[in-house]
Design a protein around this motif. Structure first.
Motif, PDB file in Angstrom:
ATOM      1  N   HIS A 162      15.291 -60.740  29.270  1.00 54.66           N
ATOM      2  CA  HIS A 162      16.229 -60.584  30.371  1.00 54.66           C
ATOM      3  C   HIS A 162      16.131 -61.704  31.403  1.00 54.66           C
ATOM      4  CE1 HIS A 162      17.901 -56.799  29.089  1.00 54.66           C
ATOM      5  NE2 HIS A 162      16.694 -56.353  28.821  1.00 54.66           N
ATOM      6  N   ASN A 163      15.369 -62.760  31.089  1.00 55.41           N
ATOM      7  CA  ASN A 163      15.360 -63.906  31.991  1.00 55.41           C
ATOM      8  C   ASN A 163      16.785 -64.425  32.122  1.00 55.41           C
ATOM      9  OD1 ASN A 163      12.682 -63.823  32.487  1.00 55.41           O
ATOM     10  ND2 ASN A 163      12.186 -65.834  31.625  1.00 55.41           N
ATOM     11  N   SER A 164      17.177 -64.773  33.321  1.00 54.73           N
ATOM     12  CA  SER A 164      18.527 -65.271  33.615  1.00 54.73           C
ATOM     13  C   SER A 164      19.606 -64.235  33.341  1.00 54.73           C
ATOM     14  CB  SER A 164      18.876 -66.528  32.786  1.00 54.73           C
ATOM     15  OG  SER A 164      17.780 -67.375  32.713  1.00 54.73           O
ATOM     16  N   ASP A 165      19.215 -62.997  33.081  1.00 50.51           N
ATOM     17  CA  ASP A 165      20.207 -61.975  32.780  1.00 50.51           C
ATOM     18  C   ASP A 165      20.699 -61.375  34.088  1.00 50.51           C
ATOM     19  OD1 ASP A 165      21.719 -59.836  32.056  1.00 50.51           O
ATOM     20  OD2 ASP A 165      20.128 -58.755  31.019  1.00 50.51           O
ATOM     21  N   THR A 166      21.838 -61.847  34.543  1.00 46.13           N
ATOM     22  CA  THR A 166      22.364 -61.381  35.835  1.00 46.13           C
ATOM     23  C   THR A 166      22.917 -59.967  35.725  1.00 46.13           C
ATOM     24  OG1 THR A 166      24.467 -62.437  35.311  1.00 46.13           O
ATOM     25  CG2 THR A 166      22.919 -63.693  36.666  1.00 46.13           C
ATOM     26  N   GLU A 167      23.017 -59.448  34.509  1.00 48.23           N
ATOM     27  CA  GLU A 167      23.515 -58.080  34.338  1.00 48.23           C
ATOM     28  C   GLU A 167      22.379 -57.082  34.134  1.00 48.23           C
ATOM     29  OE1 GLU A 167      26.617 -57.650  35.018  1.00 48.23           O
ATOM     30  OE2 GLU A 167      26.922 -59.832  35.112  1.00 48.23           O
ATOM     31  N   LEU A 168      21.125 -57.525  34.336  1.00 55.27           N
ATOM     32  CA  LEU A 168      19.990 -56.618  34.169  1.00 55.27           C
ATOM     33  C   LEU A 168      20.161 -55.408  35.084  1.00 55.27           C
ATOM     34  CD1 LEU A 168      17.102 -56.074  33.032  1.00 55.27           C
ATOM     35  CD2 LEU A 168      16.196 -57.316  34.991  1.00 55.27           C
ATOM     36  N   SER A 169      20.076 -54.226  34.506  1.00 54.29           N
ATOM     37  CA  SER A 169      20.270 -53.015  35.310  1.00 54.29           C
ATOM     38  C   SER A 169      18.954 -52.613  35.977  1.00 54.29           C
ATOM     39  CB  SER A 169      20.753 -51.872  34.413  1.00 54.29           C
ATOM     40  OG  SER A 169      19.745 -51.554  33.477  1.00 54.29           O
ATOM     41  N   VAL A 170      19.071 -51.806  37.038  1.00 56.87           N
ATOM     42  CA  VAL A 170      17.880 -51.291  37.710  1.00 56.87           C
ATOM     43  C   VAL A 170      17.007 -50.563  36.684  1.00 56.87           C
ATOM     44  CG1 VAL A 170      17.045 -49.663  39.449  1.00 56.87           C
ATOM     45  CG2 VAL A 170      19.025 -51.106  39.945  1.00 56.87           C
ATOM     46  N   MET A 171      17.658 -49.776  35.854  1.00 53.31           N
ATOM     47  CA  MET A 171      16.945 -49.008  34.835  1.00 53.31           C
ATOM     48  C   MET A 171      16.111 -49.925  33.926  1.00 53.31           C
ATOM     49  SD  MET A 171      16.513 -46.006  33.713  1.00 53.31           S
ATOM     50  CE  MET A 171      17.857 -44.826  33.938  1.00 53.31           C
ATOM     51  N   ASN A 172      16.731 -51.012  33.447  1.00 55.28           N
ATOM     52  CA  ASN A 172      15.990 -51.899  32.549  1.00 55.28           C
ATOM     53  C   ASN A 172      14.887 -52.658  33.278  1.00 55.28           C
ATOM     54  OD1 ASN A 172      16.823 -51.459  29.910  1.00 55.28           O
ATOM     55  ND2 ASN A 172      18.732 -52.596  30.225  1.00 55.28           N
ATOM     56  N   TYR A 173      15.147 -52.975  34.541  1.00 56.46           N
ATOM     57  CA  TYR A 173      14.086 -53.605  35.344  1.00 56.46           C
ATOM     58  C   TYR A 173      12.885 -52.677  35.438  1.00 56.46           C
ATOM     59  CZ  TYR A 173      11.465 -54.642  39.583  1.00 56.46           C
ATOM     60  OH  TYR A 173      10.447 -54.861  40.470  1.00 56.46           O
ATOM     61  N   LEU A 174      13.157 -51.401  35.710  1.00 57.52           N
ATOM     62  CA  LEU A 174      12.054 -50.435  35.832  1.00 57.52           C
ATOM     63  C   LEU A 174      11.308 -50.293  34.516  1.00 57.52           C
ATOM     64  CD1 LEU A 174      13.778 -47.696  38.055  1.00 57.52           C
ATOM     65  CD2 LEU A 174      12.141 -49.465  38.788  1.00 57.52           C
ATOM     66  N   LYS A 175      12.048 -50.374  33.420  1.00 57.95           N
ATOM     67  CA  LYS A 175      11.435 -50.301  32.089  1.00 57.95           C
ATOM     68  C   LYS A 175      10.472 -51.473  31.884  1.00 57.95           C
ATOM     69  CE  LYS A 175      13.740 -48.427  27.976  1.00 57.95           C
ATOM     70  NZ  LYS A 175      14.938 -48.586  27.141  1.00 57.95           N
ATOM     71  N   ILE A 176      10.924 -52.663  32.307  1.00 53.74           N
ATOM     72  CA  ILE A 176      10.094 -53.858  32.147  1.00 53.74           C
ATOM     73  C   ILE A 176       8.784 -53.703  32.905  1.00 53.74           C
ATOM     74  CG2 ILE A 176       9.869 -56.306  32.797  1.00 53.74           C
ATOM     75  CD1 ILE A 176      12.915 -56.561  32.277  1.00 53.74           C
ATOM     76  N   ILE A 177       8.868 -53.334  34.186  1.00 53.41           N
ATOM     77  CA  ILE A 177       7.634 -53.274  34.970  1.00 53.41           C
ATOM     78  C   ILE A 177       6.771 -52.072  34.578  1.00 53.41           C
ATOM     79  CG2 ILE A 177       8.643 -54.578  36.888  1.00 53.41           C
ATOM     80  CD1 ILE A 177       8.634 -51.964  38.510  1.00 53.41           C
ATOM     81  N   ALA A 178       7.415 -51.035  34.038  1.00 55.73           N
ATOM     82  CA  ALA A 178       6.626 -49.901  33.544  1.00 55.73           C
ATOM     83  C   ALA A 178       5.688 -50.391  32.454  1.00 55.73           C
ATOM     84  CB  ALA A 178       7.538 -48.807  32.999  1.00 55.73           C
ATOM     85  N   GLY A 179       6.202 -51.251  31.571  1.00 60.10           N
ATOM     86  CA  GLY A 179       5.356 -51.780  30.500  1.00 60.10           C
ATOM     87  C   GLY A 179       4.391 -52.811  31.027  1.00 60.10           C
ATOM     88  N   LYS A 180       4.920 -53.731  31.800  1.00 57.59           N
ATOM     89  CA  LYS A 180       4.139 -54.889  32.221  1.00 57.59           C
ATOM     90  C   LYS A 180       2.992 -54.502  33.147  1.00 57.59           C
ATOM     91  CE  LYS A 180       5.642 -57.889  35.089  1.00 57.59           C
ATOM     92  NZ  LYS A 180       6.242 -58.934  35.944  1.00 57.59           N
ATOM     93  N   THR A 181       3.242 -53.613  34.072  1.00 59.72           N
ATOM     94  CA  THR A 181       2.247 -53.324  35.112  1.00 59.72           C
ATOM     95  C   THR A 181       1.726 -51.888  35.074  1.00 59.72           C
ATOM     96  OG1 THR A 181       3.396 -54.908  36.520  1.00 59.72           O
ATOM     97  CG2 THR A 181       1.807 -53.440  37.595  1.00 59.72           C
ATOM     98  N   SER A 182       2.664 -50.935  35.026  1.00 58.73           N
ATOM     99  CA  SER A 182       2.231 -49.547  35.157  1.00 58.73           C
ATOM    100  C   SER A 182       1.397 -49.080  33.975  1.00 58.73           C
ATOM    101  CB  SER A 182       3.441 -48.640  35.335  1.00 58.73           C
ATOM    102  OG  SER A 182       4.104 -48.978  36.525  1.00 58.73           O
TER     103      SER A 182
END
Lengths: 303, 303
Positions: free
Chosen positions: B136-156
């Motif tokens: 999703h780099n440079s993905d200007t259409e990234l949704s809040v939901m998908n952002y949360l999914k990313i950080i859930a994996g990456k950090t949480s």
């Protein structure tokens, strides 16, 4: 099993996994593990299949990271992962493969008290082997002893792990398992030396490895070390920064000519014979047959 | 413990380890694990110290590989490993850190039947989170939901692992351990969102992270997503290949101005409050106190 495991994955990484499974590996390490885990009746426990796949996936992880490091373009006859999908993706894909491999080991490890340690120890050895190799890139003074140390970590650690784990799964005593581990170690040594010789003898199509010769990365291997001993002037070529394809071909021809490759082959043969002797002390015929076949294949393909 | 473990190593890798231990991490994940493992009398079992160090070393491994991937030059106030020692070395050093971390987990895992799986599962999640982020780099259409999914994996995933493992070491029931895991998950979400906000508010010296802003790598985070919602024209800037420092500063100012950061902070606050509420349901005072302190520190430092 390996293919199935890799393809049963998150769609995010599926494309990379498909790419990886399309190449043809020899699955030598898994075969060794299965052979080592086989009982007298030729039966192989299910755990051995899982462990065998785990070992191959671990091997694949190291290949993917190797390719990132070497900037290799070809692997197993296909574009390397980093060439096809990008470096960043390849670094993480390698990490992901490590994880899958570990998850498989974790799945079966509670059947075998404490033995998982061997697995992480082998992984650590492999990392150190790789680092040792970098440290000696372009090192024209690399001794035979240090070369053997590098490949012991880089290659033999995994061969040894495969054989040792197979024996543990087959409920051998720790002493027997360690003996199997030593067979794996010696076989790994023979394999890697032959592989390094092959780099001086075959073209890209045959090794299916990489368009880049060890020399392009200034990796010093046994044939070159022996060539240096015979003809120290060769060292001057290596001290330069980047070798041209023409220079590489020249050095290769020289290494073959002064006998570097054949001397290295003699060392490989010693490990081969030692391995053969150890295999032949085994009392189980099925196992002996299978291991001799694998050993023979290594000797034939790489020789 | 972390420092000692890393420095008790092969001389080959010692220099890199020394470099890594000279930086100052906050050791949040280890602290959470220790807090979660503490019993009623405030006693923390030895295994928790090992597991805490293992979690931090795993975190360090992901940072080292992240820096290779992002080509970051600064980490924890020092030159990044890849800047100092080279990319190749950093890839392997990250692998090596993974190995050490696993070896530590393996050392204690046989005390806790089958629980090692959580560890490898968390590692897998982290890899997938990273991959999802690239995708999703440079993905200007990234949704809040998908952002949360990313950080859930990456950090949480790692925060959750730390809290869950702590509870298991403290011999909690699986239900209790899963509850602790969820506290960790929510705390991780709050932490990462605040961290992403900080990237839009502070200068390099304060975050001690990297000279490169998320925007330089075209990583789309929550403040930017909200800014896109408020002012869709901003998207055009991101579709370009490489942003100049001037453009980055312009976009940052705009994101703050249209309220992207404050909206993101509101989401972080929701996770913060949820975490606080969950912590306050715990019956053990020592634990409650310590966790609230850690949570408070995250909220204060990152806010």
């Amino acid at each position: 099993m390996i293919k199935e495991t890799l393809l049963d994955t998150d769609e995010l990484i599926l494309e990379m996994m498909e790419h990886l499974t399309s190449g043809s590996g020899k699955n030598l390490r898994a075969m060794l593990l299965l052979a080592s885990a086989m009982d007298r009746d030729g039966f192989v426990p299910r755990d051995a299949v899982i462990a065998g796949a785990a070992v191959e996936i671990l091997h694949l992880a190291t290949l993917v990271h190797d390719d990132v490091i070497d900037e290799a373009e070809i692997r197993r006859g296909h574009a390397s992962l980093q060439k096809q999908f990008g470096k960043k993706e390849a670094v993480i894909c390698g990490d992901y493969l490590f994880c899958i491999s570990l998850a498989m080991v974790a799945e079966i490890s509670n059947h075998y008290s404490q033995k998982l340690n061997v697995y992480t120890q082998a992984m650590t050895k492999i990392c150190l082997g790789e680092l040792r190799q970098f440290k000696h890139n372009s090192d024209t003074e690399l001794s035979v002893m240090n070369y053997l140390k590098i490949i012991a970590g880089k290659t033999s650690a995994l061969f040894s792990l495969a054989m040792y784990s197979g024996a543990i799964i087959n409920e051998c005593s720790d002493k027997e398992a360690r003996f199997m581990g030593r067979i794996g170690y010696n076989m790994g040594m023979a394999f890697q030396i032959l592989d390094d010789c092959a780099d001086y003898e075959s073209d890209v199509a045959a090794t299916k490895k990489t368009v880049k010769h060890d020399l392009a990365e200034e990796v010093v291997t046994l044939p070159l070390i022996y060539a240096f001993l015979k003809k120290p002037e060769l060292k001057h070529h290596i001290r330069r920064q980047q070798l041209s394809p023409g220079e590489i071909n020249e050095i290769i021809a020289e290494v073959v000519k002064v006998g570097g490759v054949s001397m290295a082959r003699d060392v490989a043969e010693k490990y081969y014979l030692k391995t053969k002797k150890m295999i032949n002390t085994l009392t189980e015929d099925n196992k002996k047959l299978l291991m001799n076949e694998i050993l023979g294949r290594i000797w034939k393909v790489e020789n």
